[in-house]
Design a protein around this motif. Structure first.
Motif, short mmCIF file in Angstrom:
data_model
loop_
_atom_site.label_atom_id
_atom_site.label_comp_id
_atom_site.label_asym_id
_atom_site.label_seq_id
_atom_site.Cartn_x
_atom_site.Cartn_y
_atom_site.Cartn_z
N LYS A 90 5.36 -10.30 -2.03
CA LYS A 90 5.93 -10.11 -0.59
C LYS A 90 5.20 -8.63 0.27
O LYS A 90 4.53 -9.25 1.38
CB LYS A 90 6.80 -10.96 -0.12
CG LYS A 90 7.29 -11.46 1.41
CD LYS A 90 5.65 -12.10 1.50
CE LYS A 90 6.32 -13.10 2.69
NZ LYS A 90 4.82 -14.17 2.87
N VAL A 93 1.93 -8.45 -0.22
CA VAL A 93 1.23 -8.97 0.80
C VAL A 93 1.05 -8.87 2.99
O VAL A 93 0.39 -8.74 3.79
CB VAL A 93 1.30 -11.38 1.05
CG1 VAL A 93 1.05 -12.22 1.71
CG2 VAL A 93 1.46 -11.26 -0.25
N VAL A 94 2.27 -8.34 2.54
CA VAL A 94 2.55 -8.15 4.99
C VAL A 94 1.86 -6.62 5.13
O VAL A 94 0.99 -6.69 6.04
CB VAL A 94 4.56 -7.69 4.74
CG1 VAL A 94 4.32 -6.64 5.57
CG2 VAL A 94 5.16 -9.00 4.55
N GLU A 96 -0.88 -6.01 2.65
CA GLU A 96 -2.20 -5.99 2.82
C GLU A 96 -2.94 -6.99 4.12
O GLU A 96 -4.40 -6.84 4.75
CB GLU A 96 -2.96 -6.57 1.49
CG GLU A 96 -2.32 -6.03 0.44
CD GLU A 96 -2.71 -6.59 -0.81
OE1 GLU A 96 -2.67 -8.08 -0.95
OE2 GLU A 96 -2.43 -5.87 -1.78
N ARG A 97 -2.18 -8.00 4.54
CA ARG A 97 -2.79 -9.24 5.69
C ARG A 97 -3.09 -8.13 6.65
O ARG A 97 -4.01 -8.63 8.05
CB ARG A 97 -2.07 -9.65 6.05
CG ARG A 97 -0.59 -9.70 7.07
CD ARG A 97 1.10 -10.59 7.10
NE ARG A 97 1.63 -10.91 6.89
CZ ARG A 97 2.35 -11.40 7.25
NH1 ARG A 97 2.48 -12.26 6.16
NH2 ARG A 97 3.69 -10.97 6.94
N GLY A 98 -2.69 -7.36 7.42
CA GLY A 98 -2.35 -6.41 8.60
C GLY A 98 -2.21 -6.79 9.83
O GLY A 98 -0.55 -7.16 9.21
N TRP A 99 -1.95 -6.24 10.92
CA TRP A 99 -0.40 -6.33 11.71
C TRP A 99 -1.46 -6.55 13.11
O TRP A 99 -0.73 -7.71 13.61
CB TRP A 99 -0.43 -4.74 12.51
CG TRP A 99 0.44 -4.44 11.04
CD1 TRP A 99 -0.76 -2.90 10.47
CD2 TRP A 99 0.96 -4.35 10.62
NE1 TRP A 99 0.28 -2.81 9.33
CE2 TRP A 99 1.00 -3.52 9.29
CE3 TRP A 99 2.00 -4.97 10.77
CZ2 TRP A 99 2.14 -3.55 8.44
CZ3 TRP A 99 3.30 -5.11 9.33
CH2 TRP A 99 3.27 -4.35 8.37
N ASP A 101 -5.01 -9.29 15.11
CA ASP A 101 -6.22 -9.17 14.59
C ASP A 101 -7.11 -8.62 15.69
O ASP A 101 -6.74 -8.51 17.24
CB ASP A 101 -6.81 -10.60 14.87
CG ASP A 101 -6.08 -11.83 13.91
OD1 ASP A 101 -6.42 -10.68 12.87
OD2 ASP A 101 -6.53 -12.86 14.19
#
Length: 106
Positions: A90, A93-94, A96-99, A101
């Motif tokens: 998890k 994922v946190v 890697e997804r960025g903070w 847009d």
């Protein structure tokens, strides 16, 4: 101090079984207890932050949050979830997804 929560969960499970709590009900009990502990933490937070009719202390809130973490490990143990691995997956994922847009130009 570092605590091996998987070992702690196994030790607590042993104590619960020795006290007569049936292993067959461990998952149901742990999941329901997790919801209960989360509610107790929210109540303690409300009291500490002044959003409840009565007051509470930071230490009470802190202890309730610790109960949530311990009970989450117990639920994972009862359900056969390797929580260390689940947390690692998890967190990947946190991060890697960025903070947020970024707005597009134009």
């Amino acid at each position: 101090m570092t605590v091996d929560m998987s070992q702690v969960a196994a030790e607590i499970r042993g104590h619960l079984r020795a006290a007569g709590f049936p292993a067959a009900e461990a998952a149901d009990s742990a999941v329901l207890a997790l919801a209960e502990e989360a509610g107790e933490f929210v109540g303690a937070y409300r009291r500490w932050s002044g959003k409840a009719r009565r007051t509470g202390t930071f230490d009470e809130m802190r202890a309730e949050l610790a109960d949530v973490v311990i009970t989450a490990w117990m639920a994972a143990d009862a359900l056969g979830i390797d929580l260390d691995a689940a947390l690692a997956d998890k967190l990947a994922v946190v991060f890697e997804r960025g903070w947020r847009d970024q707005p597009t130009a134009g």
